[in-house]
Design an enzyme around this catalytic site. Structure first.
Site, mmCIF file in Angstrom:
data_model
loop_
_atom_site.group_PDB
_atom_site.id
_atom_site.type_symbol
_atom_site.label_atom_id
_atom_site.label_comp_id
_atom_site.label_asym_id
_atom_site.label_seq_id
_atom_site.Cartn_x
_atom_site.Cartn_y
_atom_site.Cartn_z
ATOM 1 C CG ASP A 102 -2.043 0.982 1.194
ATOM 2 O OD1 ASP A 102 -3.068 0.765 0.536
ATOM 3 O OD2 ASP A 102 -1.869 2.018 1.855
ATOM 4 C CG HIS A 135 -5.645 -3.577 1.026
ATOM 5 N ND1 HIS A 135 -4.924 -3.279 -0.104
ATOM 6 C CD2 HIS A 135 -5.245 -2.672 1.978
ATOM 7 C CE1 HIS A 135 -4.134 -2.235 0.123
ATOM 8 N NE2 HIS A 135 -4.312 -1.852 1.375
#
Length: 288
Positions: free
Chosen positions: A103, A268
């Site tokens: 990320d 995620h």
């Protein structure tokens, strides 16, 4: 890794990073994402530490690392944050190292690999596109999934005020929405993430604001100059590219012509949801 001990390492004038180091062997640096801290690597770091020196810091502006005031757009540019990581590795005795980012940390890792190819031996990116590509693919109603990107891109003031007023709800929203296996983020870890974010709203917003400005310009300059990633690269992503109408692997190949691109069924937070899968990706990368 039942208990993670950290130290503080000065990486720039007035900036020290909180960092955990474990294991012995060739160095691997792990960079966390949003809205997390170095704790997201607790499982992967434990596995990698069997054969490597694993270095996993809190990024500038996050966790227990220093959070300098946003004096200019460069304060939280990925170029500045990448320089932090190169300096950190050097302070710990490593001129060259493998680099893995998730990320936000993957954006820092990408910039470190572009700016410091002499230092980064291998690069792994988890569930993100380079900044320039990220903004290019966010179009139409599908871009609503990235509403936070647009909110935190605004000039200083509004986003900070809004997020501070409901910090736990804001950051907790992403922890809940982006996870497929909720038990992968137990209550004590979730609390640690929320506590850290609550204390870092201005710097987190500044990090995102930089990605809507100076970071885009840095990527565009590299693209215009034809610069590529020259080290072995591995990418792991969810299959959100097809949902948003673009080919994620093709986007990455424009920057790294020879890469291993892996699509995961994990959520995620893959380093916590599927740590063995992430560790295997890293180990295979390091063999290249």
């Amino acid at each position: 890794m039942s208990e993670i001990e950290c130290q503080r390492v000065v990486v720039a004038d007035g900036v020290a990073l909180n960092v955990a180091v474990s294991g012995a062997g060739s160095p691997v640096v792990l960079l966390h994402g949003f809205p997390q801290t170095h704790l997201m690597w607790r499982h992967v770091a434990a596995e990698l530490a069997e054969h490597h020196t694993v270095i996993f810091p809190d990024l500038r502006g996050y966790g227990a690392s220093d959070k300098p005031v946003e004096a200019s757009e460069d304060t939280y540019s990925k170029r500045t944050m990448a320089a932090d990581i190169v300096a950190l590795a050097k302070e710990l005795g490593h001129e060259r190292f493998a680099l893995v980012g998730h990320d936000r940390g993957a954006l820092v890792a990408f910039r470190a690999a572009m700016d410091h190819p002499e230092a980064v031996t291998h690069l792994a990116s988890l569930d993100v596109l380079p900044t320039l590509d990220m903004w290019s693919v966010m179009q139409g109603t599908s871009a609503a999934v990235g509403f936070h990107l647009y909110l935190m891109a605004q000039p200083p003031g509004l986003a900070e005020t809004m997020i501070t007023a409901s910090a736990d709800a804001f950051f907790g929203y992403f922890l809940d929405l982006w996870v497929k296996t909720p038990e992968a983020i137990p209550a004590d870890i979730r609390t640690a993430y929320l506590d850290a974010c609550r204390d870092a709203v201005p710097s987190i917003v500044a990090d995102y604001r930089a990605s809507a400005g100076i970071d885009v310009r840095h990527d565009q300059a590299d693209l215009d100059a034809g610069r590529k990633l020259t080290m072995p690269v591995a990418v792991m992503q969810q299959d959100w590219g097809s949902a948003l109408g673009f080919d994620a692997a093709a986007r990455w190949r424009a920057w790294a012509p020879v890469i291993v691109h892996h699509t995961t069924t994990s959520g995620h937070f893959m380093a916590e949801e599927s740590p063995h899968e992430v560790t295997d990706l890293i180990r295979q990368l390091l063999k290249r």
